[in-house]
Structure formats: C-alpha cells, structure tokens
Design a protein around this motif. Structure first.
Motif, PDB file in Angstrom:
ATOM      1  N   ALA A   9      52.040  87.377  32.729  1.00  0.00           N
ATOM      2  CA  ALA A   9      53.291  87.925  33.265  1.00  0.00           C
ATOM      3  C   ALA A   9      52.997  88.934  34.369  1.00  0.00           C
ATOM      4  O   ALA A   9      53.696  88.963  35.396  1.00  0.00           O
ATOM      5  CB  ALA A   9      54.114  88.566  32.153  1.00  0.00           C
ATOM      6  N   ASN A  10      51.963  89.749  34.191  1.00  0.00           N
ATOM      7  CA  ASN A  10      51.589  90.712  35.227  1.00  0.00           C
ATOM      8  C   ASN A  10      51.141  90.004  36.502  1.00  0.00           C
ATOM      9  O   ASN A  10      51.477  90.427  37.612  1.00  0.00           O
ATOM     10  CB  ASN A  10      50.482  91.646  34.722  1.00  0.00           C
ATOM     11  CG  ASN A  10      51.022  92.724  33.807  1.00  0.00           C
ATOM     12  OD1 ASN A  10      52.194  93.060  33.863  1.00  0.00           O
ATOM     13  ND2 ASN A  10      50.171  93.261  32.949  1.00  0.00           N
ATOM     14  N   ARG A  11      50.356  88.922  36.359  1.00  0.00           N
ATOM     15  CA  ARG A  11      49.927  88.149  37.539  1.00  0.00           C
ATOM     16  C   ARG A  11      51.140  87.570  38.258  1.00  0.00           C
ATOM     17  O   ARG A  11      51.240  87.632  39.477  1.00  0.00           O
ATOM     18  CB  ARG A  11      48.963  87.030  37.125  1.00  0.00           C
ATOM     19  CG  ARG A  11      47.539  87.462  36.994  1.00  0.00           C
ATOM     20  CD  ARG A  11      46.594  86.271  36.908  1.00  0.00           C
ATOM     21  NE  ARG A  11      46.945  85.326  35.851  1.00  0.00           N
ATOM     22  CZ  ARG A  11      46.536  85.415  34.587  1.00  0.00           C
ATOM     23  NH1 ARG A  11      45.777  86.415  34.209  1.00  0.00           N
ATOM     24  NH2 ARG A  11      46.888  84.508  33.705  1.00  0.00           N
ATOM     25  N   ARG A  12      52.056  87.017  37.484  1.00  0.00           N
ATOM     26  CA  ARG A  12      53.265  86.462  38.099  1.00  0.00           C
ATOM     27  C   ARG A  12      54.089  87.543  38.779  1.00  0.00           C
ATOM     28  O   ARG A  12      54.638  87.342  39.864  1.00  0.00           O
ATOM     29  CB  ARG A  12      54.108  85.743  37.039  1.00  0.00           C
ATOM     30  CG  ARG A  12      53.497  84.453  36.583  1.00  0.00           C
ATOM     31  CD  ARG A  12      54.397  83.732  35.604  1.00  0.00           C
ATOM     32  NE  ARG A  12      53.697  82.601  35.015  1.00  0.00           N
ATOM     33  CZ  ARG A  12      53.890  82.167  33.792  1.00  0.00           C
ATOM     34  NH1 ARG A  12      54.771  82.774  33.010  1.00  0.00           N
ATOM     35  NH2 ARG A  12      53.231  81.145  33.323  1.00  0.00           N
ATOM     36  N   LEU A  13      54.177  88.705  38.143  1.00  0.00           N
ATOM     37  CA  LEU A  13      54.909  89.813  38.738  1.00  0.00           C
ATOM     38  C   LEU A  13      54.240  90.251  40.044  1.00  0.00           C
ATOM     39  O   LEU A  13      54.923  90.512  41.036  1.00  0.00           O
ATOM     40  CB  LEU A  13      54.982  90.981  37.756  1.00  0.00           C
ATOM     41  CG  LEU A  13      55.766  92.207  38.222  1.00  0.00           C
ATOM     42  CD1 LEU A  13      57.211  91.835  38.530  1.00  0.00           C
ATOM     43  CD2 LEU A  13      55.702  93.299  37.178  1.00  0.00           C
ATOM     44  N   ASP A  14      52.911  90.307  40.048  1.00  0.00           N
ATOM     45  CA  ASP A  14      52.183  90.657  41.272  1.00  0.00           C
ATOM     46  C   ASP A  14      52.442  89.623  42.369  1.00  0.00           C
ATOM     47  O   ASP A  14      52.681  89.976  43.536  1.00  0.00           O
ATOM     48  CB  ASP A  14      50.680  90.760  41.005  1.00  0.00           C
ATOM     49  CG  ASP A  14      50.312  91.981  40.159  1.00  0.00           C
ATOM     50  OD1 ASP A  14      51.161  92.900  40.051  1.00  0.00           O
ATOM     51  OD2 ASP A  14      49.185  91.998  39.608  1.00  0.00           O
TER      52      ASP A  14
END
Length: 120
Positions: free
Chosen positions: A31-36
């Motif tokens: 989720a953090n990668r997608r948010l980035d």
C-alpha cells in the motif's frame, strides 16, 4: 487438555498470528508503494496542469493581442471607408456642379451660335 497440548495450541495460534502480521506488513508495504506511485503520478499531473495553465494564459494573451489588432483594423477600415464616403460625396457634388456648368456652357454656345447665324 494437557500442558503439552496447550503449548502446541498456543504455538499454533502464535504461528497464525505471525503469518497474519507478515501478511499485514506485506500489505502495508504494498500500500505504501502504491501510495508513493500515486503521489509521483499526482505530482506529474499537477506539473502538466501547471504547464497547461501557462499555455492557456499565453494563448489568452495572444487572443487578446489579436483581438486588439482586429479591433484596430476594423477601426482603421471604418475610418478609411468614412473618408472615401466623404471624398465620394465631394466628387458627386463636383460632378453636379460640373454638369450644371456644362449645361450653362452648352446653352451659351447655342445662344452664341444662334446669334452668329442671325447676324449673317
């Protein structure tokens, strides 16, 4: 239930919790990668929107310039047409005056020719 069975049961539950924690951590990282990625895409989109805004402003300025030039052209054309109308009116007046003068000259010539014919 014996202590060994309880211990096995607790170990099984701990293993389940461990797997859930690993899965949750993996999901959070994803989720953090997608948010980035979304943040990067949003920044790119905002940059493109900013550039588009600048271009729109430039086009608006050019349209304003063209509008001013067109208005000036229309005003100059109108002024020239008005001048030509004034010149044409003067020419028509002169033409009427010339026609009237020619008619008088024609009558005078007729009179003189008749006088000359009568005197012979």
């Amino acid at each position: 239930m014996t202590n060994a069975q309880r211990l096995d049961h607790v170990e099984d539950e701990l293993e389940t919790v461990k797997r859930l924690l690993v899965s949750t951590a993996s999901y959070a990282e994803s989720a953090n990668r997608r948010l980035d990625e979304l943040t990067i895409k949003q920044d790119r989109t905002q940059s493109q929107l900013d550039q588009l805004g600048v271009r729109v402003d430039q086009i608006g300025g050019r349209v304003d310039q063209l509008s001013e030039r067109l208005n000036e052209f229309v005003n100059q054309t109108q002024r020239l047409f008005n001048q030509q109308a004034t010149v044409l009116e003067r020419l028509e007046e002169n033409q009427r005056s010339n026609n009237a003068a020619l008619e008088r000259i024609d009558r005078i010539l007729d009179y003189l020719l008749r006088q000359q014919g009568n005197s012979q």
